[in-house]
Design a protein around this motif. Structure first.
Motif, PDB file in Angstrom:
ATOM      1  N   PRO A 176       0.776  -1.240   0.000  1.00 21.81           N
ATOM      2  CA  PRO A 176       0.000   0.000   0.000  1.00 21.81           C
ATOM      3  C   PRO A 176       0.809   1.292   0.000  1.00 21.81           C
ATOM      4  O   PRO A 176       0.231   2.375  -0.049  1.00 21.81           O
ATOM      5  N   THR A 177       2.119   1.234   0.087  1.00 15.22           N
ATOM      6  CA  THR A 177       2.899   2.436   0.408  1.00 15.22           C
ATOM      7  C   THR A 177       3.214   3.323  -0.792  1.00 15.22           C
ATOM      8  O   THR A 177       3.514   4.499  -0.622  1.00 15.22           O
ATOM      9  N   GLY A 178       3.181   2.761  -2.002  1.00 17.68           N
ATOM     10  CA  GLY A 178       3.602   3.511  -3.179  1.00 17.68           C
ATOM     11  C   GLY A 178       5.104   3.645  -3.303  1.00 17.68           C
ATOM     12  O   GLY A 178       5.603   4.228  -4.277  1.00 17.68           O
ATOM     13  N   GLU A 199       6.625  10.057 -12.840  1.00 18.48           N
ATOM     14  CA  GLU A 199       7.798  10.908 -13.021  1.00 18.48           C
ATOM     15  C   GLU A 199       8.992  10.016 -13.326  1.00 18.48           C
ATOM     16  O   GLU A 199       9.210   9.018 -12.635  1.00 18.48           O
ATOM     17  N   GLY A 200       9.776  10.401 -14.331  1.00 19.74           N
ATOM     18  CA  GLY A 200      10.985   9.650 -14.642  1.00 19.74           C
ATOM     19  C   GLY A 200      10.674   8.251 -15.133  1.00 19.74           C
ATOM     20  O   GLY A 200       9.695   8.020 -15.854  1.00 19.74           O
ATOM     21  N   THR A 201      11.490   7.300 -14.722  1.00 19.90           N
ATOM     22  CA  THR A 201      11.314   5.905 -15.122  1.00 19.90           C
ATOM     23  C   THR A 201      11.275   5.030 -13.870  1.00 19.90           C
ATOM     24  O   THR A 201      11.793   5.396 -12.819  1.00 19.90           O
ATOM     25  N   TYR A 213      -3.944   9.209 -14.247  1.00 25.13           N
ATOM     26  CA  TYR A 213      -3.669   8.846 -12.850  1.00 25.13           C
ATOM     27  C   TYR A 213      -2.737   9.853 -12.176  1.00 25.13           C
ATOM     28  O   TYR A 213      -2.827  10.047 -10.957  1.00 25.13           O
ATOM     29  N   ARG A 214      -1.883  10.503 -12.949  1.00 24.78           N
ATOM     30  CA  ARG A 214      -1.053  11.563 -12.378  1.00 24.78           C
ATOM     31  C   ARG A 214      -1.948  12.699 -11.855  1.00 24.78           C
ATOM     32  O   ARG A 214      -1.744  13.210 -10.749  1.00 24.78           O
ATOM     33  N   LEU A 215      -2.941  13.084 -12.640  1.00 26.99           N
ATOM     34  CA  LEU A 215      -3.875  14.133 -12.210  1.00 26.99           C
ATOM     35  C   LEU A 215      -4.653  13.698 -10.975  1.00 26.99           C
ATOM     36  O   LEU A 215      -4.869  14.502 -10.048  1.00 26.99           O
ATOM     37  N   GLN A 216      -5.072  12.440 -10.955  1.00 28.12           N
ATOM     38  CA  GLN A 216      -5.820  11.943  -9.801  1.00 28.12           C
ATOM     39  C   GLN A 216      -4.934  11.886  -8.558  1.00 28.12           C
ATOM     40  O   GLN A 216      -5.365  12.268  -7.464  1.00 28.12           O
ATOM     41  N   ARG A 217      -3.706  11.419  -8.732  1.00 23.97           N
ATOM     42  CA  ARG A 217      -2.764  11.415  -7.606  1.00 23.97           C
ATOM     43  C   ARG A 217      -2.561  12.818  -7.060  1.00 23.97           C
ATOM     44  O   ARG A 217      -2.627  13.043  -5.837  1.00 23.97           O
ATOM     45  N   PRO A 241       3.809   9.414  -4.012  1.00 22.93           N
ATOM     46  CA  PRO A 241       4.334   8.236  -4.693  1.00 22.93           C
ATOM     47  C   PRO A 241       4.656   8.554  -6.151  1.00 22.93           C
ATOM     48  O   PRO A 241       3.933   9.301  -6.808  1.00 22.93           O
ATOM     49  N   GLN A 242       5.731   7.988  -6.645  1.00 29.76           N
ATOM     50  CA  GLN A 242       6.133   8.239  -8.032  1.00 29.76           C
ATOM     51  C   GLN A 242       5.398   7.339  -9.022  1.00 29.76           C
ATOM     52  O   GLN A 242       5.528   7.506 -10.227  1.00 29.76           O
TER      53      GLN A 242
END
Length: 373
Positions: free
Chosen positions: A155-157, A191-193, A276-280, A296-297
């Protein structure tokens, strides 16, 4: 008249539920998948609908190995009915009553049930590689493998850093401990890889990787894979029900081959990352108005530490009365009582506005309760 259930998700009127690790319905590629199915029927004809090859249809395995781009070979791949099915199959071959399976903690909570089905005892992975080596040597029972989600974990991301990955691989290799890597969130990177998998870093030695299309395409496909040494792949292919059934989920696997080779998969995953980036970001911003939280990345989840003496288990009933839900942190820990100072919030299932409102409800509730600091 009560309608018979069709899906797992249970909508509860008036509750914005941050507990479900499910995709947002509007992001599922309904039309694209239908087109891939039609293309697969044109390309493969009757072969789409007959018994399949034991380890999976070659067009999918070939595309998958090329897509992973980490040296994975055909002989190291077995197509499954999803990551949970993959874990159940691998665990059933490797572990049994009297064994001890090590698990990272906190980690994916439903894996505990799958692993417990083997009859083995579950124990928490120690905090350092040196402690891990000591435990394996002194535990007094067979330890067939260690299960973990090292990349954008549920669960931590969080993700293990590169040095820790290499150290873990070396200790496991030295102690004869197999690593079972759940790699289902790898492609949801914002973000990134993503860091290199344990599978890639080990050169496929001493690691079994579990993958899935549940997060990147749709969980309803029930389609995933195992990467492992050829001898374990052979054991999976030799299971009685696999031999009897002609592989696993053949028609869906053939359709996935068309979905992948057409280029639709890559375009779809790119859209998912943006959404999902927008939702995060929406959920992070709303939570940060009330509580500190790591960003979380990748993946689908926030792991939020509660203030003061708050208990996630005790907070859940009043939260649901206030119109918001989540999963208490204890569900993700193998030792009783651990994790009750955390909650897992999912940003995958709801649109940004609902995520903001859900976090606002939760934050306002916490501010009114005794124990808030």
């Amino acid at each position: 008249m009560i309608q018979p259930p069709v899906i797992q998700f249970e909508r509860r009127p008036g509750i914005l539920d941050l507990g479900w690790g499910h995709p947002r319905p509007g992001l599922l590629p309904v039309e694209e998948w239908a087109a891939a199915g039609a293309e697969a029927a044109r390309t493969f004809g009757w072969q789409q609908l007959t018994y399949g090859h034991a380890t999976g249809p070659a067009p999918l395995v070939d595309w998958l190995c090329a897509h992973l781009a980490d040296g994975t070979r055909f002989a190291q791949t077995f197509v499954t009915g999803g990551a949970s099915h993959a874990l159940a199959l691998v665990a059933s071959l490797l572990a049994g009553p009297g064994d001890v399976i090590l698990v990272d903690s906190p980690t994916y909570h439903l894996a505990f049930r799958i692993l417990a089905d083997t009859g083995a005892t579950l124990r928490r992975m120690p905090g350092s590689p040196a402690e891990l080596a000591g435990l394996v040597r002194t535990i007094g029972r067979r330890v067939p493998f260690l299960y973990l989600v090292p990349t954008f974990g549920n669960p931590t991301g969080r993700s293990l850093d590169d040095a820790r990955r290499r150290e873990l691989i070396e200790v496991a290799r030295r102690e004869g401990l197999l690593l079972v890597e759940d790699d289902t969130y790898r492609e949801l990177v914002y973000e990134g890889t993503a860091p290199p998998s344990l599978w890639e870093l080990s050169g496929g030695s001493g690691v079994v990787r579990l993958g899935s299309f549940a997060k990147t395409v749709a969980p309803g496909l029930r389609l995933g894979w195992v990467n492992a040494a050829p001898d374990l792949i052979g054991r999976l292919a030799g299971l009685g029900y696999v031999d009897s059934g002609g592989g696993v989920n053949h028609a869906t696997a053939v359709t996935m081959a068309s979905f992948g080779t057409s280029g639709v998969y890559d375009r779809h995953v790119a859209r998912l990352r943006d959404a999902y980036r927008l939702q995060r970001d929406a959920l992070v911003a709303a939570v940060r108005a009330h509580l500190p939280v790591e960003v979380p990345q990748g993946g689908w989840f926030l792991w939020v530490r509660l203030p003061g003496s708050f208990s996630g288990t005790r907070l859940l009933p009043p939260a649901e009365k206030a119109g918001v839900s989540f999963v208490p942190g204890t569900r993700f820990c193998v030792d009783d009582g651990d994790g009750d100072d955390h909650v897992r919030l999912s940003f995958s299932h709801l649109p940004p506005a609902d995520l903001t409102e859900a976090a606002t409800r939760l934050g306002q509730l916490i501010a009114t309760l005794p124990g808030h600091e």
